[in-house]
Motif scaffolding. Structure first.
Motif, PDB file in Angstrom:
ATOM      1  N   LEU A  11      12.454  -7.111  27.164  1.00 57.25           N
ATOM      2  CA  LEU A  11      11.498  -7.473  26.131  1.00 57.25           C
ATOM      3  C   LEU A  11      12.045  -7.133  24.751  1.00 57.25           C
ATOM      4  O   LEU A  11      12.603  -6.062  24.539  1.00 57.25           O
ATOM      5  CB  LEU A  11      10.192  -6.716  26.373  1.00 57.25           C
ATOM      6  N   ALA A  12      11.919  -8.064  23.792  1.00 58.77           N
ATOM      7  CA  ALA A  12      12.522  -7.884  22.473  1.00 58.77           C
ATOM      8  C   ALA A  12      11.464  -7.661  21.404  1.00 58.77           C
ATOM      9  O   ALA A  12      10.352  -8.177  21.474  1.00 58.77           O
ATOM     10  CB  ALA A  12      13.374  -9.096  22.120  1.00 58.77           C
ATOM     11  N   PHE A  13      11.827  -6.852  20.383  1.00 57.13           N
ATOM     12  CA  PHE A  13      11.012  -6.641  19.196  1.00 57.13           C
ATOM     13  C   PHE A  13      11.887  -6.930  17.981  1.00 57.13           C
ATOM     14  O   PHE A  13      13.117  -6.849  18.044  1.00 57.13           O
ATOM     15  CB  PHE A  13      10.511  -5.186  19.130  1.00 57.13           C
ATOM     16  N   LEU A  14      11.246  -7.240  16.872  1.00 55.54           N
ATOM     17  CA  LEU A  14      11.982  -7.412  15.619  1.00 55.54           C
ATOM     18  C   LEU A  14      11.947  -6.101  14.848  1.00 55.54           C
ATOM     19  O   LEU A  14      10.876  -5.536  14.604  1.00 55.54           O
ATOM     20  CB  LEU A  14      11.360  -8.526  14.780  1.00 55.54           C
ATOM     21  N   GLY A  15      13.114  -5.604  14.471  1.00 55.96           N
ATOM     22  CA  GLY A  15      13.197  -4.418  13.640  1.00 55.96           C
ATOM     23  C   GLY A  15      13.494  -4.811  12.209  1.00 55.96           C
ATOM     24  O   GLY A  15      14.474  -5.525  11.947  1.00 55.96           O
ATOM     25  N   THR A  16      12.644  -4.401  11.278  1.00 57.92           N
ATOM     26  CA  THR A  16      12.836  -4.770   9.865  1.00 57.92           C
ATOM     27  C   THR A  16      13.245  -3.543   9.064  1.00 57.92           C
ATOM     28  O   THR A  16      12.744  -2.436   9.302  1.00 57.92           O
ATOM     29  CB  THR A  16      11.547  -5.366   9.271  1.00 57.92           C
ATOM     30  N   LEU A  55      17.105   7.704  11.267  1.00 59.39           N
ATOM     31  CA  LEU A  55      16.220   6.544  11.282  1.00 59.39           C
ATOM     32  C   LEU A  55      14.785   6.981  11.539  1.00 59.39           C
ATOM     33  O   LEU A  55      14.535   7.923  12.308  1.00 59.39           O
ATOM     34  CB  LEU A  55      16.652   5.552  12.366  1.00 59.39           C
ATOM     35  N   GLN A  56      13.854   6.272  10.902  1.00 62.73           N
ATOM     36  CA  GLN A  56      12.435   6.513  11.125  1.00 62.73           C
ATOM     37  C   GLN A  56      11.739   5.180  11.360  1.00 62.73           C
ATOM     38  O   GLN A  56      12.223   4.128  10.919  1.00 62.73           O
ATOM     39  CB  GLN A  56      11.806   7.224   9.915  1.00 62.73           C
ATOM     40  N   TYR A  57      10.615   5.232  12.060  1.00 63.98           N
ATOM     41  CA  TYR A  57       9.809   4.018  12.225  1.00 63.98           C
ATOM     42  C   TYR A  57       8.379   4.316  11.796  1.00 63.98           C
ATOM     43  O   TYR A  57       7.926   5.461  11.839  1.00 63.98           O
ATOM     44  CB  TYR A  57       9.845   3.512  13.672  1.00 63.98           C
ATOM     45  N   LEU A  58       7.690   3.273  11.370  1.00 60.72           N
ATOM     46  CA  LEU A  58       6.314   3.423  10.896  1.00 60.72           C
ATOM     47  C   LEU A  58       5.367   3.354  12.090  1.00 60.72           C
ATOM     48  O   LEU A  58       5.257   2.315  12.753  1.00 60.72           O
ATOM     49  CB  LEU A  58       5.965   2.323   9.895  1.00 60.72           C
ATOM     50  N   ALA A  59       4.717   4.494  12.409  1.00 58.64           N
ATOM     51  CA  ALA A  59       3.734   4.516  13.502  1.00 58.64           C
ATOM     52  C   ALA A  59       2.568   3.615  13.107  1.00 58.64           C
ATOM     53  O   ALA A  59       1.899   3.867  12.096  1.00 58.64           O
ATOM     54  CB  ALA A  59       3.249   5.935  13.759  1.00 58.64           C
ATOM     55  N   PRO A  60       2.299   2.543  13.853  1.00 59.05           N
ATOM     56  CA  PRO A  60       1.382   1.498  13.385  1.00 59.05           C
ATOM     57  C   PRO A  60      -0.066   1.934  13.194  1.00 59.05           C
ATOM     58  O   PRO A  60      -0.721   1.488  12.262  1.00 59.05           O
ATOM     59  CB  PRO A  60       1.492   0.419  14.482  1.00 59.05           C
ATOM     60  N   TYR A  65       5.547   7.760   9.051  1.00 60.98           N
ATOM     61  CA  TYR A  65       6.892   7.555   9.554  1.00 60.98           C
ATOM     62  C   TYR A  65       7.261   8.675  10.528  1.00 60.98           C
ATOM     63  O   TYR A  65       7.015   9.857  10.273  1.00 60.98           O
ATOM     64  CB  TYR A  65       7.906   7.514   8.404  1.00 60.98           C
ATOM     65  N   VAL A  66       7.850   8.283  11.642  1.00 63.67           N
ATOM     66  CA  VAL A  66       8.257   9.203  12.695  1.00 63.67           C
ATOM     67  C   VAL A  66       9.774   9.124  12.837  1.00 63.67           C
ATOM     68  O   VAL A  66      10.342   8.031  12.934  1.00 63.67           O
ATOM     69  CB  VAL A  66       7.589   8.855  14.039  1.00 63.67           C
ATOM     70  N   THR A  67      10.443  10.267  12.860  1.00 60.06           N
ATOM     71  CA  THR A  67      11.905  10.304  12.937  1.00 60.06           C
ATOM     72  C   THR A  67      12.369  10.064  14.374  1.00 60.06           C
ATOM     73  O   THR A  67      11.819  10.615  15.321  1.00 60.06           O
ATOM     74  CB  THR A  67      12.448  11.655  12.444  1.00 60.06           C
ATOM     75  N   LEU A  68      13.405   9.234  14.521  1.00 60.27           N
ATOM     76  CA  LEU A  68      14.026   8.983  15.821  1.00 60.27           C
ATOM     77  C   LEU A  68      15.182   9.969  16.002  1.00 60.27           C
ATOM     78  O   LEU A  68      16.256   9.790  15.425  1.00 60.27           O
ATOM     79  CB  LEU A  68      14.539   7.539  15.901  1.00 60.27           C
ATOM     80  N   ASN A  69      14.964  10.993  16.789  1.00 59.04           N
ATOM     81  CA  ASN A  69      15.992  12.020  16.997  1.00 59.04           C
ATOM     82  C   ASN A  69      16.888  11.743  18.196  1.00 59.04           C
ATOM     83  O   ASN A  69      18.039  12.157  18.232  1.00 59.04           O
ATOM     84  CB  ASN A  69      15.333  13.396  17.171  1.00 59.04           C
ATOM     85  N   ASP A  70      16.344  11.059  19.216  1.00 63.09           N
ATOM     86  CA  ASP A  70      17.125  10.807  20.425  1.00 63.09           C
ATOM     87  C   ASP A  70      16.592   9.565  21.125  1.00 63.09           C
ATOM     88  O   ASP A  70      15.676   8.890  20.636  1.00 63.09           O
ATOM     89  CB  ASP A  70      17.076  12.018  21.367  1.00 63.09           C
ATOM     90  N   LEU A  91      11.383  -0.149  10.131  1.00 65.04           N
ATOM     91  CA  LEU A  91      12.335   0.953  10.105  1.00 65.04           C
ATOM     92  C   LEU A  91      12.682   1.361   8.686  1.00 65.04           C
ATOM     93  O   LEU A  91      12.555   0.562   7.751  1.00 65.04           O
ATOM     94  CB  LEU A  91      13.628   0.557  10.840  1.00 65.04           C
ATOM     95  N   ARG A  92      13.131   2.578   8.531  1.00 69.35           N
ATOM     96  CA  ARG A  92      13.719   3.020   7.274  1.00 69.35           C
ATOM     97  C   ARG A  92      14.724   4.130   7.582  1.00 69.35           C
ATOM     98  O   ARG A  92      14.660   4.760   8.648  1.00 69.35           O
ATOM     99  CB  ARG A  92      12.665   3.504   6.283  1.00 69.35           C
TER     100      ARG A  92
END
Length: 419
Positions: A11-16, A55-60, A65-70, A91-92
């Motif tokens: 399953l694919a998602f778009l990362g912006t 990298l961080q992503y925006l928790a909808p 923003y939540v940091t991606l550590n692993d 993403l940011r």
């Protein structure tokens, strides 16, 4: 052009990713790693450096923003968007020093967050991903009743912090033969009173799942008297299987020390053969060999209640399980938590249970075969081995199966023995 991350079959998602007025778009697939996302972004924007940036992503739901550590954080991110039926992941990238320095919200948005609000946000995010604590514990009861065989492993493990104590635990075996935590409790010591209290509550949990009786249940233990007493008192009609490994250890310590010239390894092996023997005749053959060589062993064997550990005499179902390894595996699984203070210890175990339930749920959703992976492997192996057997039909569902120089009566539909 979009850059892909992971396998195109998932399953694919778009990362912006927005930077300096430009919008970069990548494809993120379930099963991808944090390194995959970094590589895909860096191929589109050269200033992305995984050594100095996070990298961080925006928790909808909570717009934080939540940091991606692993890679676990990546799986949580994908699962969260999948559950909320969202196809775009925002993403940011932040310099690691800035993230460690804290107060990004104050620097970036002029909002100062109190610790209490941050903690509450973290708890809400955990609930969105894993569910609430109450729901998780309720699912343990339901999950055992619907997805596990009616066998329960009982054991205790010592707490290693300053004030000591014990953890009493009831563990099941799920469809893939992995451990399933049913109940655990912190007590001051392993004794008869605490085991009775624990089993009273365990019985209440099982009855709440509309279990009318315990005739089909098998309990496994290391023969602690408190467990034997509580199971007999509270689970009437159930079967109690003793751990063979503990029994062999006791056999060596209590019997073989009187016979120092005997080979411990050999006679332990003979004792195990007696336990595994499928027929009463074969069981007695091994027991007689032991008793003739070591007369003191006969009293030990009689007092050890062989109907609770010998296959030929056991009247319940044990599904090939001879040891209490499942409970001991749980003890090892929670070993790091046992050194923590009691509140941290209980919460650490709670989170471990939530995480493993979440991982198994995702694995199950991705399954395509009828049976679990381990059962598919066992079925294939058993089928290959059975091709050397000779089968004669007696009548109806009764068969005579010949394996070499041995013959066995097999009933496919029901047991010939009364419960």
């Amino acid at each position: 052009m979009e850059s892909g991350v992971g396998s195109s079959s998932n399953l694919a998602f778009l990362g912006t990713y927005k930077c300096k007025g430009q919008l970069f778009v990548i494809s993120i697939f379930s099963g991808c790693s944090l390194e995959d996302i970094f590589l895909s972004l860096s191929s589109k924007y050269e200033e992305i450096n995984p050594l100095s940036m996070s990298l961080q992503y925006l928790a909808p739901q909570h717009k934080m923003y939540v940091t991606l550590n692993d890679n676990d954080d990546v799986r949580n991110m994908i699962h969260l968007h999948m559950c909320m039926k969202l196809s775009v992941i925002e993403l940011r990238a932040e310099l690691k020093d800035q993230i460690r320095g804290g107060f990004n919200m104050e620097r970036d948005y002029g909002v100062e967050l109190e610790y209490r609000k941050v903690w509450k946000g973290k708890e809400l995010a955990m609930h969105d991903i894993y569910g609430t604590e109450k729901d998780c514990y309720d699912k343990l009861r339901c999950g055992f009743a619907t997805g596990c065989r009616p066998m329960i492993f009982l054991d205790d493990t010592h707490i290693k912090n300053k004030y000591k104590g014990s953890i009493l635990v009831a563990v099941g075996k799920e469809a893939n033969d992995d451990l399933f935590t049913l109940a655990y409790s912190v007590v001051d010591a392993e004794n008869d009173c605490n085991w009775e209290w624990f089993c009273i509550n365990l019985r209440s949990v099982l009855l709440s799942q509309h279990i009318s009786g315990f005739e089909n249940f098998t309990f496994f233990s290391d023969r602690h008297f408190g467990i034997i007493k509580a199971v007999n008192l509270l689970f009437s009609g159930s079967h109690h299987a003793y751990c063979l490994r503990h029994l062999v250890d006791n056999f060596v310590k209590q019997v073989m020390r009187s016979y120092p010239l005997h080979n411990k390894k050999h006679w332990s092996s003979v004792f195990k053969k007696a336990a595994y023997a499928p027929s009463h005749q074969e069981f007695m053959q091994h027991i007689n060999n032991i008793s003739e060589s070591m007369p003191l062993a006969r009293k030990f064997i009689t007092n050890s209640e062989p109907e609770s550990w010998a296959n030929a005499l056991f009247r319940g179902k044990r599904w090939g399980v001879m040891n209490n390894n499942m409970a001991e595996s749980w003890n090892n699984w929670v070993k790091p938590a046992r050194y923590l203070p009691i509140v941290g210890m209980v919460d650490r175990i709670r989170v471990q249970i939530m995480n493993i339930m979440h991982q198994r749920r995702e694995t199950t959703l991705a399954m395509v075969q009828e049976l679990s992976p381990k059962k598919e492997k066992t079925l294939t192996s058993t089928y290959i081995e059975s091709r050397n057997l000779i089968v004669h039909r007696s009548c109806g569902s009764k068969f005579d199966v010949v394996d070499g120089d041995k013959s066995f009566a097999v009933y496919l539909c029901s047991s010939p023995y009364p419960n």
